[in-house]
Design an enzyme around this catalytic site. Structure first.
Site, PDB file in Angstrom:
ATOM      1  N   GLU A  96     -60.434 -74.105  25.349  1.00 52.54           N
ATOM      2  CA  GLU A  96     -60.974 -74.404  26.631  1.00 52.54           C
ATOM      3  C   GLU A  96     -62.053 -73.398  27.010  1.00 52.54           C
ATOM      4  O   GLU A  96     -63.115 -73.438  27.416  1.00 52.54           O
ATOM      5  CB  GLU A  96     -60.425 -74.684  27.976  1.00 52.54           C
ATOM      6  CG  GLU A  96     -59.413 -75.927  27.777  1.00 52.54           C
ATOM      7  CD  GLU A  96     -58.312 -76.240  26.810  1.00 52.54           C
ATOM      8  OE1 GLU A  96     -57.663 -75.185  25.761  1.00 52.54           O
ATOM      9  OE2 GLU A  96     -57.822 -77.327  26.597  1.00 52.54           O
ATOM     10  N   GLN A 146     -58.823 -82.158  28.980  1.00 59.22           N
ATOM     11  CA  GLN A 146     -58.351 -83.285  28.679  1.00 59.22           C
ATOM     12  C   GLN A 146     -57.307 -83.674  30.011  1.00 59.22           C
ATOM     13  O   GLN A 146     -57.044 -84.834  30.254  1.00 59.22           O
ATOM     14  CB  GLN A 146     -57.229 -82.957  27.549  1.00 59.22           C
ATOM     15  CG  GLN A 146     -56.753 -84.433  26.937  1.00 59.22           C
ATOM     16  CD  GLN A 146     -56.497 -84.051  25.340  1.00 59.22           C
ATOM     17  OE1 GLN A 146     -55.709 -83.401  24.848  1.00 59.22           O
ATOM     18  NE2 GLN A 146     -57.262 -84.851  24.650  1.00 59.22           N
ATOM     19  N   PHE A 147     -56.537 -82.656  30.704  1.00 60.23           N
ATOM     20  CA  PHE A 147     -56.046 -82.631  31.746  1.00 60.23           C
ATOM     21  C   PHE A 147     -56.445 -81.390  32.761  1.00 60.23           C
ATOM     22  O   PHE A 147     -56.638 -80.430  32.217  1.00 60.23           O
ATOM     23  CB  PHE A 147     -54.435 -82.911  31.684  1.00 60.23           C
ATOM     24  CG  PHE A 147     -54.023 -83.791  31.107  1.00 60.23           C
ATOM     25  CD1 PHE A 147     -53.211 -85.037  31.875  1.00 60.23           C
ATOM     26  CD2 PHE A 147     -53.826 -84.199  29.549  1.00 60.23           C
ATOM     27  CE1 PHE A 147     -52.698 -86.056  31.389  1.00 60.23           C
ATOM     28  CE2 PHE A 147     -53.363 -85.420  29.482  1.00 60.23           C
ATOM     29  CZ  PHE A 147     -53.090 -86.314  29.952  1.00 60.23           C
ATOM     30  N   ALA A 148     -56.450 -81.843  33.806  1.00 60.18           N
ATOM     31  CA  ALA A 148     -57.030 -80.708  34.785  1.00 60.18           C
ATOM     32  C   ALA A 148     -56.225 -79.398  34.500  1.00 60.18           C
ATOM     33  O   ALA A 148     -56.691 -78.409  34.849  1.00 60.18           O
ATOM     34  CB  ALA A 148     -57.146 -80.920  36.225  1.00 60.18           C
ATOM     35  N   ASP A 149     -54.836 -79.823  34.324  1.00 60.28           N
ATOM     36  CA  ASP A 149     -53.975 -78.710  34.252  1.00 60.28           C
ATOM     37  C   ASP A 149     -54.536 -77.392  33.262  1.00 60.28           C
ATOM     38  O   ASP A 149     -54.254 -76.277  33.236  1.00 60.28           O
ATOM     39  CB  ASP A 149     -52.493 -78.982  33.861  1.00 60.28           C
ATOM     40  CG  ASP A 149     -51.970 -80.209  34.478  1.00 60.28           C
ATOM     41  OD1 ASP A 149     -50.975 -79.963  35.216  1.00 60.28           O
ATOM     42  OD2 ASP A 149     -52.612 -81.433  34.611  1.00 60.28           O
ATOM     43  N   PHE A 150     -55.162 -77.957  32.143  1.00 62.66           N
ATOM     44  CA  PHE A 150     -55.472 -76.991  30.912  1.00 62.66           C
ATOM     45  C   PHE A 150     -56.675 -76.340  31.239  1.00 62.66           C
ATOM     46  O   PHE A 150     -56.977 -75.494  30.301  1.00 62.66           O
ATOM     47  CB  PHE A 150     -55.693 -77.996  29.743  1.00 62.66           C
ATOM     48  CG  PHE A 150     -54.524 -78.684  29.291  1.00 62.66           C
ATOM     49  CD1 PHE A 150     -53.153 -78.192  29.532  1.00 62.66           C
ATOM     50  CD2 PHE A 150     -54.441 -80.078  28.835  1.00 62.66           C
ATOM     51  CE1 PHE A 150     -51.992 -79.095  29.237  1.00 62.66           C
ATOM     52  CE2 PHE A 150     -53.437 -80.807  28.711  1.00 62.66           C
ATOM     53  CZ  PHE A 150     -52.281 -80.331  28.839  1.00 62.66           C
ATOM     54  N   HIS A 158     -48.976 -81.856  33.824  1.00 61.17           N
ATOM     55  CA  HIS A 158     -49.757 -82.871  33.343  1.00 61.17           C
ATOM     56  C   HIS A 158     -50.274 -83.498  34.694  1.00 61.17           C
ATOM     57  O   HIS A 158     -50.334 -84.697  35.050  1.00 61.17           O
ATOM     58  CB  HIS A 158     -49.437 -83.825  32.340  1.00 61.17           C
ATOM     59  CG  HIS A 158     -49.629 -83.559  31.114  1.00 61.17           C
ATOM     60  ND1 HIS A 158     -48.573 -82.504  30.436  1.00 61.17           N
ATOM     61  CD2 HIS A 158     -50.302 -83.819  30.084  1.00 61.17           C
ATOM     62  CE1 HIS A 158     -48.822 -82.230  29.074  1.00 61.17           C
ATOM     63  NE2 HIS A 158     -50.092 -83.180  28.866  1.00 61.17           N
TER      64      HIS A 158
END
Ligand SMILES: Cc1ncc(C[n+]2csc(CCOP(=O)(O)OP(=O)(O)O)c2C)c(N)n1
Length: 658
Positions: A397, A419-423, A464
């Site tokens: 990222e 891919q997910f906001a968490d990442f 996630h």
């Protein structure tokens, strides 16, 4: 190699000598000014000048170069007016950052120089993005980026080299191995013998170059650049050199063994080259003396210009205005024809129409090409727009967000799908430090949208499910958009893409496939920073956004007697505080419902704003209803308990009855 081994014209050899001398003489003057307290900090490049000068001289003037804190020779070889550099170092208005950032922390599109941020590593990924734009424009340009050997320990180094290699980008990664990173010697920084040895791990050609020999630096980099322009690929260059002074002047060199300093003193890139030029009768001692006098005069004259420049005048409004790139929103109205589609379809449609509208727009993300992304938002895009503009990325990222910045610098527009906001936490640094601060620092826009599939309610556990908008709403320079409906999502995403500022665009994944709406089929935009009043009533104001809007709607539909203004913020930064204040002034009561956990969240900020601006209108304390201050648990029971949905009605009734 010896100086005599290179076939370069005498004219070029003299030119290189002049280019070497200038940064050395400027530095010697700066060291005096530092002792006199006329400048505040100095990072010395003495002994390393041949690298900056040789690399810059080998590049074409329209090719981007990304220097670090010891690369004064890059700036002088690109012929930046010295008075402007001096103003920069004195924090004056004529400097590149108008007093907003220090030393070499700036860029200049006019000189195709993109300066560092203090975090060192992100600039390597920015170089990838600039190089990618060059590849897409097919302009056969090379990009050179510098780093010290210490910063090669940062993940950004690994990520940027890996991306450049996988994408075959024409980037020269120039590592100046000067023995120490602050006080840390190379054997405490990495274990391999040479940094160049790392090239093989990236499938990348690498070379070791004597960084103290200007003719070797120039000749070899020149040959490599000529080749890269025709056969684009990244190359890792390790320049062996030494830092002759302290990390910065205050830190000294006590930790450096004297024999090392003595050894490298004898390898001084200027003294040795000068002796060679005199011995080979390419230049005479008299000419050198004359040249030095001329340079000295020039430095003094240019310094006087900077010294006589007024101290900068404070303009508080301009300070705030310059945080964002100026942009005049142009409404593109909705058409009449609509279709009943889901949130995910509206976002996909918006992206597709934006890709058709902007042929300089590139989308990057993990598994977004043929696979269509994990939420299938970009399904079918590759066949329409090609793999060059719809790019699968390695899992990195930080480098990809930095590369998005590089694309923007080099005239493109970029969208990055998390891919997910968490990442996004793995790309946090370039967002909050590079993208967010560039316009304020040196008037460079960051034309980047980061798409953030977020949110709980899907039993996906702590990594996630997060809705992490508050990580970004507090960082000046970012815009944060968080739609709750398909119509808004489509129009706001189109507007976010048009806006040249960095936008975090939150998409609630629990709503992706559960929420339908009649959405206009053609391209349209909706303005950022404008809330929507979904319901009107006089008893209370409810402020919310994202999935929580639907929880509030459900409660109001089941309890029709409650007469409330329901405000959907839609954009969190800039916040439409006017709509909130107007409503609170009418109703006298405010409850804020959000999915995020409570402490330090957007609800807290809105509550504080209302207390400060509407205190006399309030009939009750402002209430914040939010998730628990815990990580988001996995099991349905625990997750349900975590979310505030079931706590909302009780709190609403209590506030109404206050
Ligand atoms: C992420 C980060 N960590 C720590 C620092 C503090 N710092 C600034 S420069 C530096 C040493 C860098 O060494 P190197 O990359 O070898 O470059 P050099 O200064 O030797 O040219 C350190 C530790 C920083 N600026 N950024």
């Amino acid at each position: 190699m010896k100086y005599t081994d290179y076939t370069i014209s005498d004219h070029s050899k003299i030119q290189l000598y002049k280019q070497l001398l200038l940064p050395r003489m400027i530095e010697e003057k700066m060291l005096i000014l530092l002792r006199q307290g006329k400048i505040t900090k100095w990072f010395s490049g003495i002994g390393q000048e041949a690298i900056s000068v040789g690399v810059t001289a080998a590049l074409h003037v329209d090719e981007y170069i990304l220097p670090m804190h010891r690369n004064l020779g890059v700036f002088t070889t690109r012929n930046i007016p010295l008075s402007k550099l001096f103003s920069q170092w004195q924090g004056k208005a004529n400097g590149f950052t108008k007093g907003r950032d220090r030393s070499f922390h700036f860029g200049s599109q006019a000189y195709k120089i993109i300066g560092m941020i203090s975090h060192l590593g992100p600039q390597l990924g920015v170089a990838d993005g600039i190089a990618l734009a060059n590849v897409l424009k097919k302009n056969k340009q090379v990009t050179a980026v510098f780093t010290g050997e210490g910063a090669t320990s940062e993940g950004d180094f690994h990520e940027a080299l890996n991306v450049a290699s996988v994408w075959n980008l024409p980037v020269l990664f120039c590592v100046e191995n000067n023995g120490y990173g602050l006080s840390t010697p190379t054997n405490e920084q990495f274990k391999c013998k040479n940094i160049a040895d790392k090239g093989i791990g990236y499938g990348m050609e690498s070379h070791i170059i004597d960084g103290n020999n200007i003719l070797e630096v120039f000749s070899r980099v020149n040959a490599i650049c000529s080749d890269l322009r025709e056969n684009p690929r990244p190359v890792l260059l390790e320049f062996k050199t030494f830092r002759m002074r302290g990390h910065e002047e205050a830190s000294g060199t006590k930790y450096v063994p004297q024999d090392l300093l003595d050894t490298w003193e004898k390898k001084d890139p200027i003294a040795n080259y000068e002796s060679y030029l005199i011995a080979s009768k390419i230049i005479s001692s008299d000419s050198i003396a004359h040249l030095k006098t001329k340079i000295q005069q020039e430095i003094e004259e240019e310094l006087q210009i900077a010294f006589h420049e007024e101290e900068l005048l404070l303009d508080p409004e301009k300070e705030l205005r310059d945080v964002y790139a100026p942009y005049m929103y142009k409404e593109c109205p909705k058409n009449i024809a609509t279709e009943n589609i889901r949130l995910v379809d509206a976002i996909s449609q918006s992206l597709k129409q934006a890709m058709e509208k902007h042929d300089n727009l590139v989308i990057m993300g993990q598994d977004i090409a043929e696979y269509g992304g994990v939420f299938k938002v970009t399904e079918g895009f590759v066949s329409q727009f090609g793999r060059e503009r719809v790019r699968n990325t390695p899992i990195c990222e930080s480098a990809i967000i930095s590369a998005a910045m590089g694309l923007s610098i080099n005239g493109m527009k970029a969208i990055v799908e998390m891919q997910f906001a968490d990442f996004v936490s793995s790309g946090f640094n370039p967002i909050v430090n590079y993208l967010a601060k560039s316009h304020y620092r040196w008037a460079e826009k960051a034309d980047v949208v980061i798409r953030m599939p977020c949110g709980a309610g899907v039993g996906a556990g702590p990594f996630h499910s997060q809705t992490n908008e508050a990580w970004f709403t507090k960082t000046p320079g970012l815009k944060v958009v968080y739609p709750a409906f398909p119509v808004d999502a489509k129009g706001l995403l189109a507007a976010a893409i048009n806006d040249p500022n960095p936008v975090l665009f939150f998409e609630h994944k629990a709503l992706y496939r559960s929420l339908y709406q009649e959405v206009p089929t053609a391209y349209y935009t909706l303005p950022l920073g404008k809330a929507a009043v979904l319901k009107e009533g006089t008893a209370i104001t409810i402020v919310s956004y994202g999935a929580a809007i639907h929880w509030a709607l459900e409660v109001l539909e089941k309890n029709p007697k409650i007469k409330a203004d329901l405000i959907d913020l839609r954009t969190l930064q800039p916040l439409d505080s006017e709509t909130i204040f107007n409503s609170v002034k009418k109703t006298g009561k405010l409850i804020i419902l959000q999915e995020d956990s409570l402490f330090g969240s957007l609800a807290s900020e809105i509550s504080a704003l209302v207390m400060e601006n509407c205190f006399e209108y309030l009939d009750a304390p402002v209430q914040r209803i939010a998730s628990l201050d815990t990580p988001i648990p996995f099991s349905k029971t625990l997750e349900h308990n975590y979310l505030p949905k079931d706590r909302f009605l009780k709190a609403l009734l209590a506030l109404l009855a206050y």
